[in-house]
Design a protein around this motif. Sequence first.
Motif, PDB file in Angstrom:
ATOM      1  N   GLU A  91      -6.890  -5.327   6.892  1.00 23.42           N
ATOM      2  CA  GLU A  91      -6.538  -4.281   5.937  1.00 23.42           C
ATOM      3  C   GLU A  91      -6.823  -2.877   6.445  1.00 23.42           C
ATOM      4  O   GLU A  91      -6.254  -1.906   5.934  1.00 23.42           O
ATOM      5  CB  GLU A  91      -7.274  -4.540   4.617  1.00 23.42           C
ATOM      6  CG  GLU A  91      -6.872  -5.868   3.978  1.00 23.42           C
ATOM      7  CD  GLU A  91      -7.674  -6.202   2.727  1.00 23.42           C
ATOM      8  OE1 GLU A  91      -8.312  -5.287   2.160  1.00 23.42           O
ATOM      9  OE2 GLU A  91      -7.674  -7.380   2.316  1.00 23.42           O
ATOM     10  N   LYS A 114      -7.088   0.364   4.424  1.00 25.69           N
ATOM     11  CA  LYS A 114      -6.850  -0.099   3.054  1.00 25.69           C
ATOM     12  C   LYS A 114      -7.817  -1.234   2.676  1.00 25.69           C
ATOM     13  O   LYS A 114      -7.537  -2.007   1.746  1.00 25.69           O
ATOM     14  CB  LYS A 114      -5.409  -0.588   2.897  1.00 25.69           C
ATOM     15  CG  LYS A 114      -4.342   0.436   3.287  1.00 25.69           C
ATOM     16  CD  LYS A 114      -4.360   1.640   2.374  1.00 25.69           C
ATOM     17  CE  LYS A 114      -3.245   2.622   2.723  1.00 25.69           C
ATOM     18  NZ  LYS A 114      -3.277   3.833   1.880  1.00 25.69           N
ATOM     19  N   VAL A 153      -8.137  -3.651  -0.675  1.00 19.18           N
ATOM     20  CA  VAL A 153      -6.917  -3.735  -1.478  1.00 19.18           C
ATOM     21  C   VAL A 153      -6.667  -5.167  -1.956  1.00 19.18           C
ATOM     22  O   VAL A 153      -6.201  -5.385  -3.077  1.00 19.18           O
ATOM     23  CB  VAL A 153      -5.699  -3.188  -0.687  1.00 19.18           C
ATOM     24  CG1 VAL A 153      -5.390  -4.050   0.526  1.00 19.18           C
ATOM     25  CG2 VAL A 153      -4.475  -3.077  -1.588  1.00 19.18           C
ATOM     26  N   HIS A 211     -13.637   3.439   1.185  1.00 19.61           N
ATOM     27  CA  HIS A 211     -12.363   2.718   1.195  1.00 19.61           C
ATOM     28  C   HIS A 211     -11.776   2.639  -0.211  1.00 19.61           C
ATOM     29  O   HIS A 211     -10.595   2.921  -0.437  1.00 19.61           O
ATOM     30  CB  HIS A 211     -12.560   1.295   1.730  1.00 19.61           C
ATOM     31  CG  HIS A 211     -12.707   1.192   3.212  1.00 19.61           C
ATOM     32  ND1 HIS A 211     -13.706   0.473   3.804  1.00 19.61           N
ATOM     33  CD2 HIS A 211     -11.977   1.729   4.224  1.00 19.61           C
ATOM     34  CE1 HIS A 211     -13.594   0.553   5.115  1.00 19.61           C
ATOM     35  NE2 HIS A 211     -12.553   1.313   5.397  1.00 19.61           N
ATOM     36  N   LEU A 262      -8.102   4.179  -2.171  1.00 18.90           N
ATOM     37  CA  LEU A 262      -7.005   3.305  -2.597  1.00 18.90           C
ATOM     38  C   LEU A 262      -6.386   3.788  -3.900  1.00 18.90           C
ATOM     39  O   LEU A 262      -7.060   4.388  -4.741  1.00 18.90           O
ATOM     40  CB  LEU A 262      -7.523   1.873  -2.782  1.00 18.90           C
ATOM     41  CG  LEU A 262      -7.975   1.141  -1.508  1.00 18.90           C
ATOM     42  CD1 LEU A 262      -8.599  -0.202  -1.870  1.00 18.90           C
ATOM     43  CD2 LEU A 262      -6.798   0.939  -0.558  1.00 18.90           C
ATOM     44  N   ASN A 263      -5.103   3.520  -4.051  1.00 11.82           N
ATOM     45  CA  ASN A 263      -4.416   3.812  -5.311  1.00 11.82           C
ATOM     46  C   ASN A 263      -3.559   2.633  -5.715  1.00 11.82           C
ATOM     47  O   ASN A 263      -3.430   1.637  -4.977  1.00 11.82           O
ATOM     48  CB  ASN A 263      -3.594   5.103  -5.203  1.00 11.82           C
ATOM     49  CG  ASN A 263      -2.633   5.068  -4.021  1.00 11.82           C
ATOM     50  OD1 ASN A 263      -1.842   4.140  -3.901  1.00 11.82           O
ATOM     51  ND2 ASN A 263      -2.699   6.077  -3.152  1.00 11.82           N
ATOM     52  N   SER A 269      -0.402   2.169  -5.887  1.00 12.94           N
ATOM     53  CA  SER A 269       0.737   1.854  -5.018  1.00 12.94           C
ATOM     54  C   SER A 269       0.315   0.999  -3.822  1.00 12.94           C
ATOM     55  O   SER A 269       1.104   0.198  -3.316  1.00 12.94           O
ATOM     56  CB  SER A 269       1.406   3.141  -4.532  1.00 12.94           C
ATOM     57  OG  SER A 269       0.522   3.910  -3.748  1.00 12.94           O
ATOM     58  N   ASP A 270      -0.943   1.137  -3.371  1.00 13.95           N
ATOM     59  CA  ASP A 270      -1.422   0.305  -2.268  1.00 13.95           C
ATOM     60  C   ASP A 270      -1.479  -1.165  -2.680  1.00 13.95           C
ATOM     61  O   ASP A 270      -1.131  -2.060  -1.900  1.00 13.95           O
ATOM     62  CB  ASP A 270      -2.820   0.760  -1.833  1.00 13.95           C
ATOM     63  CG  ASP A 270      -2.821   2.143  -1.216  1.00 13.95           C
ATOM     64  OD1 ASP A 270      -1.865   2.461  -0.475  1.00 13.95           O
ATOM     65  OD2 ASP A 270      -3.767   2.920  -1.481  1.00 13.95           O
ATOM     66  N   ASN A 286       2.114  -2.481  -2.988  1.00 12.90           N
ATOM     67  CA  ASN A 286       2.688  -2.672  -1.657  1.00 12.90           C
ATOM     68  C   ASN A 286       2.128  -3.922  -0.985  1.00 12.90           C
ATOM     69  O   ASN A 286       2.866  -4.680  -0.337  1.00 12.90           O
ATOM     70  CB  ASN A 286       2.414  -1.440  -0.790  1.00 12.90           C
ATOM     71  CG  ASN A 286       3.037  -1.562   0.584  1.00 12.90           C
ATOM     72  OD1 ASN A 286       4.251  -1.705   0.726  1.00 12.90           O
ATOM     73  ND2 ASN A 286       2.197  -1.523   1.620  1.00 12.90           N
ATOM     74  N   PHE A 287       0.808  -4.171  -1.129  1.00 15.29           N
ATOM     75  CA  PHE A 287       0.198  -5.363  -0.548  1.00 15.29           C
ATOM     76  C   PHE A 287       0.804  -6.619  -1.166  1.00 15.29           C
ATOM     77  O   PHE A 287       1.122  -7.583  -0.457  1.00 15.29           O
ATOM     78  CB  PHE A 287      -1.311  -5.338  -0.772  1.00 15.29           C
ATOM     79  CG  PHE A 287      -2.052  -6.429  -0.039  1.00 15.29           C
ATOM     80  CD1 PHE A 287      -2.556  -6.209   1.222  1.00 15.29           C
ATOM     81  CD2 PHE A 287      -2.247  -7.673  -0.627  1.00 15.29           C
ATOM     82  CE1 PHE A 287      -3.243  -7.216   1.905  1.00 15.29           C
ATOM     83  CE2 PHE A 287      -2.924  -8.683   0.040  1.00 15.29           C
ATOM     84  CZ  PHE A 287      -3.425  -8.459   1.311  1.00 15.29           C
TER      85      PHE A 287
END
Length: 697
Positions: A83, A86, A89, A202, A206-207, A209-210, A213-214
């Motif tokens: 990751e 990210k 996540v 970390h 993160l938001n 959208s992360d 997307n994952f």
Amino acid sequence: MKNTFLIVLSLMILMSCNTTKHTMQTKDFDRNTMPQPGPAPKVKLGKPQTFTLDNGLKVLVVENHKLPRVRVSLTLDNTPVYEGDKAGVSSLLSGLFGTGTQSMSKDDFNEKIDYLGARVWFGSQSAGMRSLSKFFPEVFGLMADGVLNPKFTQEEFDKERDKAIENVKSGEKSVGQVSNRVERFLAYGSKHPYGEFTTIEHLKRLNLSDVINFYNTYYKPNNAYLVVTGDVTLEEVKTLVNKYFKAWSAKDLPDYTLPKTSNVAQTQINFIDMPEASQTQVDFVSTAHLTMGDPDYPAVLVANHIYGGDFNSHLNMNLREAHGFTYGARSSFRANKYVSMLQAGAKVRNQVVDSVVVEMVKELNRMYTEPVTEEELKTVKASYSGNFVMNVEKPETVARYALNIEKNNLPADFYETFLERINAVTAEDVMRVINKYYNKDNTRIIITSKGSEVIPGLEKLGYPIYYFDKYGNPASKPKLPEAVSSDVTPEMVIDKYLTAIGGKDKLNAVRTMSYTYETKMQGMKVQINFKMETPNKLYQETVVMGQVYGKMVFNGNTGYMEQMGAKKDLPQDQVESLKKRQSLFEELTLLKSGKTLKVEAIVPVKGSETYKLAIDDDGKVSYKYFDTKSGLLVKEEKSEKGPDGKEMLVPTEYSDYKAVDGVLMPFKVSSQAMGQTMEMMMKDLKINPSLPKSIFQ
């Protein structure tokens, strides 16, 4: 009564006959010779029925109609995901699953599951459900909806991230959690998915959208297995799987070449300094490229079991039973198709760390050079046989074994021949695999502890020592205790402290005090209210979530404690201890208490130098640490009995001093209890308040 007597008499005669018959049949046996073990039990596992969808999802069905229940597990067997920036996540994705779908709110989803008496769960690479068979179609549909149509909202994301941040914070003072984090980081490397870890930084980056997307990138059916076990039929499963998962689209996953792992060139100590640690984690760690399909796999299992995988293992018998260094010592072998880890370790007292290392090396050398006994082999094989035979009776075990065969590319009869291969392991095999995989000359001895107490002993062992911080970064050697000048006396240290917090006259004028400490335990708000009157009267009340949980009262001569309505007298040793107190401030009378005081050294505490004052109360030693510059008490260690009845030092830290009516008091107190660090903040401090006499009765 007569009938009962006749029945008993008849049973006694019958038992006598059977005993005589048995004796006649076995009188020629040599009871000094251990019977030869029989052949390994023949294991016949049911084969799962399988089918595969066009999108790559492979389905395994194990029918079992004994009970009206069904269990389903979805596993995404992707290559481990690195990751990087990210990190964290995937754990946030796990938490956000189940917070609603595109067609159903979180509350409606959970209420529906509860109404059906079912359970549904999700992970970043998995999902599952459990229900009665009559509700299986409906619950399966809910699980599929959660997997394929999740609804991730900003509100839920914020909650999960805040929760994750609190979890990271709570682990920062845990020796076990820090040790595990750095251990994996060093063994696998920072760029390996097994070696990376999540920090607060970390998580803050993160938001939402992360997470989305994952999910869109990795939650795909390409390498997925769906295992259905229980009171179902193949046709029923086919119908439901096609209905819900046929449209799940496959997608090429990102390529990532896993970094190669390697062990150190020579055995070394990797030390992580935790200055406030009251216990030490010692682990011997190395990696190996050994999979479940390797011919050596059964022998390594047996070797690990004898070395440290069981209560009666060499490690535990030495460290726990022979020396009393620990509650338990264990070794483990984590077979993995990418890279496996071999580990042995224990949590021990700081005072015995160097001795523990010596004994662990001794036991590993013993495995290298001395064949294990036939008795040890027989015991281990019997244990594997008994556990294995019991487990294969469970349909979920059959399903798990079938999934392992698929994921690890094992022979179809891997588990049916498992006991045969275990029983074929010899003492020579054990010694061979120990020498091949356990790397006694290339092992990391990872020690997480209080450097000022344990490093001097470790330096005498002769191993090179490399220092790391709590995140695996190279660090300098911790500052060790320094000899204290002869002109630094207990009187000087205590006088400086009393002056710093207000002066003797001001402190002697304090006749009563009341204050409250607030903290959180397991998410619950806890208040501890204190009311005291000189010299030693005490009222202590614990309030949990607004309800009085317990209290302790001492009137100067006798006392009691009350918890959840149950009241009992204070233990006599506690009464005697409270009677000895002659002031609300212990240090005012400490020099005249009859205890032996000695300034032992200058010791670093949280980056500051402190005088370490030893207090010997008839052989029971505790310590106080006073800042050399400010004079303030920053830490103390009290000797208390642990769960095993042995004395252990329990640390408490003091900080954030504030003046109230001319008296300086610590408004933040951190203490350890049951392996957890508890931070308490002082509220509502009153000096010389009017207290009713009745509260001490």
